[in-house]
Scaffold this motif. Structure first.
Motif, PDB file in Angstrom:
ATOM      1  N   THR A   1       0.044  -1.304  -9.890  1.00  0.00           N
ATOM      2  CA  THR A   1      -0.273  -1.586  -8.500  1.00  0.00           C
ATOM      3  C   THR A   1       0.739  -0.977  -7.698  1.00  0.00           C
TER       4      THR A   1
ATOM      5  N   GLU B   1      -0.858   2.691  -7.209  1.00  0.00           N
ATOM      6  CA  GLU B   1      -2.150   2.555  -6.341  1.00  0.00           C
ATOM      7  C   GLU B   1      -1.949   2.263  -4.856  1.00  0.00           C
ATOM      8  N   THR B   2      -0.910   1.717  -4.701  1.00  0.00           N
ATOM      9  CA  THR B   2      -0.298   1.119  -3.227  1.00  0.00           C
ATOM     10  C   THR B   2       0.463   2.463  -2.431  1.00  0.00           C
TER      11      THR B   2
ATOM     12  N   GLU C   1       4.374  -2.341   3.452  1.00  0.00           N
ATOM     13  CA  GLU C   1       3.780  -2.132   2.321  1.00  0.00           C
ATOM     14  C   GLU C   1       4.705  -2.244   1.180  1.00  0.00           C
TER      15      GLU C   1
ATOM     16  N   SER D   1       5.546  -5.846   0.742  1.00  0.00           N
ATOM     17  CA  SER D   1       4.298  -6.522  -0.030  1.00  0.00           C
ATOM     18  C   SER D   1       4.689  -6.314  -1.524  1.00  0.00           C
ATOM     19  N   ILE D   2       5.015  -5.185  -1.938  1.00  0.00           N
ATOM     20  CA  ILE D   2       5.327  -5.021  -3.323  1.00  0.00           C
ATOM     21  C   ILE D   2       6.295  -5.629  -3.713  1.00  0.00           C
TER      22      ILE D   2
ATOM     23  N   ASP E   1      -2.468   4.754  -1.390  1.00  0.00           N
ATOM     24  CA  ASP E   1      -2.927   4.187  -0.274  1.00  0.00           C
ATOM     25  C   ASP E   1      -1.877   4.448   0.898  1.00  0.00           C
TER      26      ASP E   1
END
Length: 685
Positions: free
Chosen positions: A447, A450-451, A527, A530-531, A454
């Motif tokens: 995850t 991938e983040t 972001e 969020s992680i 992005d």
């Protein structure tokens, strides 16, 4: 505690942490150990020949006779003097020889540097340098005979080094082509290898420096042999700090200004100017003050207001202080210099007082030599350079290493404490849940990866848009300045100066890069938050988990980021000089060409701003995520164990906790809490 003691302490503590943490954290700690072990900033002395660089370096390193100062030019190649080298080597030298490919690279890279600051003299320099490289090869063939081809690309390693050895490799020698065929006079071996020597590396003990340091002597930037000047110019990218040596007799010549502009364009960072040979001025301190003021004002004007520290002194006085050789030393002049500089006079008086309080009598010569050393400016120069490196290159790297190690130590300490409470006297059966938690951890890592991709794509979109806006801004404002607001170009006004004012453009470019990076920084922080929330939600499912600040993601590297706008201080190097008569015949084409060249220069500055920002932000983001993943790995391995951690399971949890507590306390001694708070506040500001 000085910088090198801090560095060695951090290396030792990192090794202890390496032994008590998990595999993923060990990889991160190993990188920290390697960086700390290789921490070796460099200071390069640059300037014109006959400015007294070699004697000044001798005073700076405290070895009065190491670089002979009676040979001009003495240095024909880059000479690195390593003090306290990470390899542990403390004597001898290595001499590295050119190969044919490196000679060609020297010519090609020189062409790129000349394009940055082209003038009427540079149009023929490439041809001259190519001729001089050929001449170097021919001299080397004559000197070395059949061994010439065998030496190319090789090195000589001397366990011990004498001055005669050094002269064979880095000093200009006799030209064998000037020796007649009918002469029986043998060639001197001085400079025997100098034409093929690319670089010299000489090794010493740490000495009086507070941390490992490389001091570099370079050929003069106005050397009659352009190839030696070219070598100096190209080396500029490799040092951390520069001492630009000027002669008090001809301070800030055109060649000096060109060097400063090149250093500014390359964004080389820290430097100090040392005006040498003040002992040769007719009116001593009075003349020196005038020279210093002229240099400061000249640099401010030429470099767009950049603030550069300017020091004054005499390498000759330092030479006397170190050797007792009174040749050329006027003691009355030394004392007059001290009287004209109250801070130096106070340092001299305090030093003499300390000397007289020691055991035994103090000779008149000792006092005179001490006065000469204080007046020479060398102690002030050493203090300035080492202080700047301590606060800059060394301090930043040590502080960053400490922050990472401290974060790991605090996290491990809190997990160890939680484990003690959870275990009691019963071991945790972790094998049954190991596979499940490994799968969860790997899912988190996927995850995060991938983040991260992005975030970089989103960042690139913002920067791509910024490039377009910045190019449009450059085109519009350059045209306005070059062509004039009313269509009357200032370049065509009779007697007009060729210095154009692009302040408004620079400020607008600064605003654009700051605004764009602020958007990028905020999106990254969102972001990353969020992680962090996802990771924390998973960690709460672990047995005995207790939330703490050390378990949260440390985003300070991204949060404190501000864009580097040093490129905006770069001078516009397009040569606009043109005779009034030639302008009359081609007004339109002249203005159009000037507009095109200036636009290209500012577009390159814009590209550098964006590229630097992108690289810095990605590096900071990756540091935050790598650190976070290493902490996650520690949480999973400590809370659940693994199938192959039988050895760790046998370790008494109280012993592990005590060891981690000691490590945390030792880290706090290296950089105390108050010091850390001050540095963090400064970074945030």
């Amino acid at each position: 505690m000085n910088s090198d003691v801090n560095r060695r302490e951090l290396i030792r503590i990192a090794q202890e942490m390496h032994d008590v943490t998990n595999d993923e954290t060990r990889l991160f700690i190993s990188r920290i150990q390697q960086d700390l072990s290789n921490l070796k900033p460099g200071v390069a002395f640059v300037g014109q020949i006959k400015a007294g660089k070699s004697r000044l370096i001798n005073g700076f390193i405290g070895r009065a006779e190491f670089l002979p100062s009676d040979v001009n030019p003495w240095t024909t190649v880059i000479t690195d003097m390593h003090f306290g080298h990470p390899s542990g080597r403390q004597k001898g030298a290595e001499f590295h020889f050119f190969d044919n490919a490196q000679w060609q690279e020297l010519i090609a890279e020189g062409e790129e540097l000349r394009k940055m600051f082209s003038d009427e003299e540079d149009s023929y320099k490439r041809e001259m340098i190519e001729e001089q490289v050929d001449a170097m090869k021919n001299r080397a063939r004559l000197r070395l005979g059949e061994s010439y081809e065998d030496l190319l690309g090789q090195s000589h390693n001397l366990e011990d080094l004498s001055t005669d050895d050094l002269m064979r490799y880095v000093c200009a020698g006799d030209d064998p082509g000037d020796m007649g065929c009918d002469t029986d006079e043998p060639l001197s071996d001085r400079g025997m290898y100098s034409d093929v020597t690319r670089k010299a590396e000489v090794y010493f003990e740490l000495g009086h420096f507070p941390f490992p340091l490389t001091v570099t002597d370079t050929p003069g930037v106005n050397d009659p042999l352009l190839i030696r000047e070219e070598i100096s110019r190209q080396y500029l990218k490799q040092a951390d700090f520069f001492v630009v040596v000027l002669s008090a007799h001809q301070a800030l010549s055109r060649a000096d200004l060109k060097l400063f502009r090149l250093m500014q364009a390359l964004e080389l960072g820290q430097l100090v100017v040392f005006i040498n040979r003040v002992d040769e001025l007719n009116n001593g301190a009075e003349d020196a003050t005038k020279v210093k003021t002229d240099v400061e004002q000249g640099l401010k004007k030429a470099l767009g207001g950049a603030k550069i520290e300017v020091l004054t002194g005499s390498a000759q006085w330092a030479h006397y202080a170190l050797t007792g050789d009174e040749s050329g030393v006027d003691h009355d002049q030394v004392l007059s210099w001290l009287r004209a500089n109250p801070a130096l006079m106070q340092k001299y008086l305090d030093g003499v007082k300390d000397m007289k309080q020691g055991d035994g009598p103090v000779s008149r010569e000792a006092i005179l030599r001490f006065a000469a050393m204080v007046a020479s400016g060398l102690p002030e120069l050493r203090s300035h350079v080492t202080g700047a490196l301590t606060e800059g290159t060394c301090g930043e790297q040590l502080q960053m290493a400490w922050q990472h190690l401290n974060s790991f130590a605090q996290g491990e300490l809190e997990r160890s404490e939680a484990r003690l409470r959870a275990l009691g006297h019963e071991p945790i059966e972790g094998a049954a849940v190991s596979d499940s938690n490994n799968e969860t951890f790997n899912s988190l890592r996927s995850t995060i990866a991938e983040t991260s991709e992005d975030m970089i794509r989103d960042m690139d979109e913002i920067f791509a848009n910024l490039r377009g806006v910045m190019d449009d801004t450059v085109t519009e404002l350059v045209s306005s300045v070059v062509r004039g607001p009313d269509g009357k170009s200032p370049l065509l006004a009779h007697g007009a100066a060729t210095e154009l004012d692009f302040t408004a453009l620079r400020e607008r470019m600064r605003e654009l890069i700051q605004d764009a990076t602020q958007v990028v920084r905020q999106r990254l922080l969102n972001e990353l938050y969020s992680i962090d929330m996802q990771s924390n939600a998973v960690l709460q499912t672990l047995p005995g988990w207790q939330e703490s600040e050390s378990g949260r993601m440390n985003t300070s590297a991204v949060r404190w980021y501000r864009p580097d706008t040093a490129a905006l201080g770069r001078g516009i190097t397009v040569e606009l000089r043109m005779s009034w008569l030639s302008r009359l015949f081609s007004k339109s084409s002249y203005v159009t060409r000037a507009e095109q060249l200036v636009t290209e220069e500012f577009e390159m500055i814009g590209d550098d701003l964006v590229d630097t920002a992108r690289t810095d932000i990605i590096e900071r983001m990756e540091t935050v995520l790598s650190h976070h993943q290493a902490l996650l790995a520690g949480h999973f391995s400590n809370e659940t164990g693994s199938e192959d951690d039988g050895a760790e399971a046998k370790v008494n949890p109280q012993v592990a906790f005590d060891q981690l507590r000691r490590i945390a306390d030792e880290l706090n001694v290296v950089f105390g809490a108050k010091d850390t708070d001050d540095r963090q506040a400064e970074a945030a500001e």
